[in-house]
Design an enzyme around this catalytic site. Structure first.
Site, PDB file in Angstrom:
ATOM      1  N   ARG A 100       1.118  -1.184  -0.005  1.00 53.63           N
ATOM      2  CA  ARG A 100      -0.028   0.059   0.353  1.00 53.63           C
ATOM      3  C   ARG A 100       0.543   1.060   0.180  1.00 53.63           C
ATOM      4  O   ARG A 100       0.387   1.925   0.532  1.00 53.63           O
ATOM      5  CB  ARG A 100      -0.994  -0.219   1.233  1.00 53.63           C
ATOM      6  CG  ARG A 100      -1.940  -0.990   0.657  1.00 53.63           C
ATOM      7  CD  ARG A 100      -2.907  -1.716   2.249  1.00 53.63           C
ATOM      8  NE  ARG A 100      -4.413  -2.167   1.191  1.00 53.63           N
ATOM      9  CZ  ARG A 100      -4.953  -2.917   2.469  1.00 53.63           C
ATOM     10  NH1 ARG A 100      -5.107  -3.159   3.407  1.00 53.63           N
ATOM     11  NH2 ARG A 100      -5.343  -3.940   1.686  1.00 53.63           N
TER      12      ARG A 100
ATOM     13  N   TYR B 281      -6.167  -0.589  -7.159  1.00 53.08           N
ATOM     14  CA  TYR B 281      -5.155  -1.359  -6.511  1.00 53.08           C
ATOM     15  C   TYR B 281      -5.054  -1.305  -4.991  1.00 53.08           C
ATOM     16  O   TYR B 281      -5.211  -0.633  -3.990  1.00 53.08           O
ATOM     17  CB  TYR B 281      -3.597  -1.004  -6.664  1.00 53.08           C
ATOM     18  CG  TYR B 281      -3.506  -0.407  -8.094  1.00 53.08           C
ATOM     19  CD1 TYR B 281      -3.773  -2.281  -9.134  1.00 53.08           C
ATOM     20  CD2 TYR B 281      -2.429   0.028  -8.686  1.00 53.08           C
ATOM     21  CE1 TYR B 281      -2.993  -2.430 -10.374  1.00 53.08           C
ATOM     22  CE2 TYR B 281      -2.063   0.282  -9.909  1.00 53.08           C
ATOM     23  CZ  TYR B 281      -2.184  -1.408 -10.952  1.00 53.08           C
ATOM     24  OH  TYR B 281      -1.699  -1.126 -12.470  1.00 53.08           O
ATOM     25  N   GLU B 282      -4.762  -2.574  -4.323  1.00 49.81           N
ATOM     26  CA  GLU B 282      -4.568  -3.640  -3.213  1.00 49.81           C
ATOM     27  C   GLU B 282      -5.816  -2.834  -1.880  1.00 49.81           C
ATOM     28  O   GLU B 282      -5.291  -2.140  -1.221  1.00 49.81           O
ATOM     29  CB  GLU B 282      -3.471  -3.012  -2.957  1.00 49.81           C
ATOM     30  CG  GLU B 282      -2.008  -3.019  -4.089  1.00 49.81           C
ATOM     31  CD  GLU B 282      -2.079  -4.902  -3.123  1.00 49.81           C
ATOM     32  OE1 GLU B 282      -2.652  -5.634  -3.043  1.00 49.81           O
ATOM     33  OE2 GLU B 282      -1.365  -4.869  -4.567  1.00 49.81           O
ATOM     34  N   GLY B 283      -6.914  -3.252  -2.984  1.00 45.49           N
ATOM     35  CA  GLY B 283      -7.874  -2.609  -1.528  1.00 45.49           C
ATOM     36  C   GLY B 283      -8.951  -1.498  -2.446  1.00 45.49           C
ATOM     37  O   GLY B 283      -7.589   0.160  -2.170  1.00 45.49           O
TER      38      GLY B 283
ATOM     39  N   GLN C 237     -10.038   0.956   1.908  1.00 43.97           N
ATOM     40  CA  GLN C 237      -9.261   1.534   2.481  1.00 43.97           C
ATOM     41  C   GLN C 237     -10.561   2.717   3.838  1.00 43.97           C
ATOM     42  O   GLN C 237      -9.573   2.575   4.900  1.00 43.97           O
ATOM     43  CB  GLN C 237      -8.242   2.133   1.843  1.00 43.97           C
ATOM     44  CG  GLN C 237      -8.034   1.343   0.453  1.00 43.97           C
ATOM     45  CD  GLN C 237      -6.742   0.801   1.469  1.00 43.97           C
ATOM     46  OE1 GLN C 237      -6.172   0.694   3.173  1.00 43.97           O
ATOM     47  NE2 GLN C 237      -6.200  -0.457   0.485  1.00 43.97           N
TER      48      GLN C 237
END
Length: 604
Positions: free
Chosen positions: A297, A443-445, A450
């Protein structure tokens, strides 16, 4: 295309001065490094990026990755990126010496990767995913698996990926159905599909080492039943060679942006001959994956900050060269006899450029701060200090990923607007930055995930201790800024925003205490924007305070204009961005509930 994509002076100012890398270098792990050697590394990465990354940025967009004959074809610079990435330590930099790494601070790795991302955001992901996969193996797999896979990954000969997402599950990892069946030889037979696998296949790696989340037969339902496996595209044949491991590249997604960075759909076990090897203990896969997620992240925030930075420099250069219109005379009218002025002289253009600047530089500073917390939590020996840095990192990580992504997209959009009609045309690079950065909030959550993490988990963990620690950090900056007369009003403003934050948090937490978690989290995304805005105000006040004290002391490493520009940027942020928190607070404390689904459906 702009000939400048990053300001190395600003990068080093944040790295060495504002965030004091020297404090990290005092830790025993980093004793072999000093400022001079790390500067040489950063400068070599800049030279490499100038030569091998930036010149191919537009070309990679115009010649995207594509699927052909069961494989993915990518641009020739991917080969350069993989091989040079291995040679220069761009894959192994942060790893222990024993693993073949350089034991470099995360702060320095982040700075070097930021340069690469700004130069050409289509290329660094190939080595970045290989790094992430190797890191999982190093931390959690046994020696045999380490010896088999890691050296070839760190050299850049083999690629690595993270395989989480499945067609039917998306971000809901509890619904993963990829299956692992134990075999007599200690391996597992793997069957299933994974989608959106970045860097999942190309012609410039001999092999790909996929880190795959799968469910062992009979495992518990939900996330507690997920295990992690090494599933190579080609497996060792026991004689020093490689044979096919029944991993199929089904397709490559054709995308709006980052078109030179392949994104594959992979099939495992279509011919019932795909083998995987368990990493660590069974049913701990998601825990292992998420122990690495802070680094991932940080990388997303870093990439978004880098694109926003490159877009700022491109639009700034255009504004300095493009004549259009005339300045208003003192009468309030334009003199048609007067020659055209450069658009950088128009106040609204300057406003848009300053927004780009405060978002890009503020995001870079935040990302480097997170990297510092990451370094210190891993290396300090005092348990209380270790806990402090861990909690600070956990709290800011959702903002580190989200603010550069969301606000970076807005900043790039403003940059496109600076160019006017030309910004919408393929001949100019702003439209590409605009398309490339749009994936970063996903991306990535996603931002929604988040935001729920920030409000629902991080804010409440340890009974609010992380928030208490961050508040102390902000209060220290307010105290230091208040020593300077022309910064005092900004310090007071930030103090008032801390009080506003307490009010908003108290209101929202009230729903959690009553067990109404859906209402508690229903406005998590506006809360993310609210708290991120205040956090960036702190980051900018810290920057301005350092710049002011440097100007007064006379210990200038850069020009007076350089330091004055940082103070001016802070003032701009406080006038144009920080006041948005007032409206957000009004939204967050409004009793009306409009987004929670009820029996009566209102979306038609």
């Amino acid at each position: 295309m702009a000939n400048q994509y990053v300001d190395i002076d600003t990068l080093k100012f944040f790295l060495y001065d504002v965030h004091n890398l020297e404090e990290v270098l005092l830790q025993e792990r980093f004793t072999d490094h000093d400022r001079d050697s790390l500067n040489l590394f950063i400068d070599s990465v800049k030279e490499f990026s100038d030569r091998e990354l930036f010149p191919y940025f537009k070309e990679m967009d115009e010649n995207p990755a594509y699927h052909e004959n069961g494989g993915v074809v990518v641009h020739k610079q991917v080969e350069v990126m993989m091989k040079k990435g291995g040679e220069m330590g761009l894959i192994s930099g942060t790893f222990d010496y024993e693993a073949g790494g350089l034991q470099m601070p995360m702060m320095v790795y982040t700075a070097s990767a930021f340069i690469q991302d700004a130069a050409n955001n289509h290329l660094p992901g190939y080595v970045g995913l290989t790094l992430g996969a190797a890191e999982l193996i190093i931390h959690f797999a046994n020696k045999e698996l380490n010896d088999t896979y890691v050296p070839k990954m760190l050299s850049g000969d083999w690629g690595g990926t993270m395989c989480l997402t499945e067609p039917q599950a998306g971000s809901s990892l509890s619904d993963v159905v990829t299956k692992a069946s134990p075999q007599d030889d200690g391996s597992y037979k793997i069957s299933g599909q994974k989608i959106f696998i970045s860097g999942g296949d190309h012609q410039y790696a001999e092999n790909f080492v996929h880190l795959v989340l799968a469910r062992i037969e009979g495992a518990p339902a939900g996330t507690k039943g997920i295990s992690l496996f090494i599933v190579p595209k080609k497996r060792p044949d026991g004689k020093g060679g490689l044979i096919s491991n029944d991993v199929t590249t089904v397709a490559d997604f054709q995308k709006m942006g980052q078109r030179g960075y392949c994104t594959t759909h992979l099939g495992f076990g279509d011919a019932d001959d795909c083998k995987g090897w368990l990493v660590g203990e069974a049913h701990h896969g998601l825990k292992y994956m998420f122990l690495m997620m802070n680094g991932a992240r940080i990388a997303v925030g870093r990439g978004a900050a880098a694109i926003a930075t490159a877009a700022y420099h491109a639009s700034l250069q255009y504004a300095k060269e493009r004549p259009q219109g005339r300045k208003l005379a003192s009468t309030g009218k334009k003199d048609p006899e007067q020659g055209q002025t450069l658009i950088i002289n128009h106040p609204d253009v300057r406003r848009m450029l300053l927004l780009q600047k405060v978002v890009a530089e503020g995001s870079l500073s935040l990302v480097l701060l997170a990297s510092k917390y990451y370094d210190l939590k891993e290396t300090v020996t005092d348990p209380l200090e270790k806990e402090r840095y861990s909690l600070l990192l956990e709290l800011i990580i959702p903002m580190v990923k989200t603010y550069p992504s969301e606000m970076g997209a807005q900043a790039v959009s403003n940059g496109l607007q600076v160019l006017g009609g030309y910004g919408f045309c393929a001949d100019f690079i702003l439209q590409q930055y605009h398309r490339d950065i749009r994936i970063f909030p996903i991306y990535e959550g996603t931002t929604g995930i988040q935001s729920q993490d920030l409000l629902g988990r991080k804010l409440l963990m340890e009974n609010g201790k992380a928030l208490e620690l961050l508040t102390k950090e902000v209060m220290l900056t307010i105290e230091n800024a208040s020593k300077f007369e022309d910064l005092r009003k900004y310090a007071n403003t930030l103090g008032g925003k801390l009080q506003l934050a307490q009010k908003v948090i108290g209101f929202l937490v009230g729903f959690a205490k009553k067990g109404d978690y859906e209402r508690f989290l229903s406005d998590a995304s506006p809360f993310m924007e609210f708290l991120s805005n205040i956090t960036l105000a702190w980051v900018w006040l810290e920057t301005a305070t350092f710049a002011k004290s440097t100007l007064i002391s006379g210990a200038l490493k850069y020009s007076e204009e350089f330091y004055e520009s940082k103070i001016h940027a802070m003032r701009f942020y406080y006038k144009y961005e920080l006041p948005k928190t007032t409206g957000l607070a009004e939204i967050l404390t409004n009793e009306e509930v409009l987004t929670v689904a009820t029996e009566k459906e209102i979306l038609h």
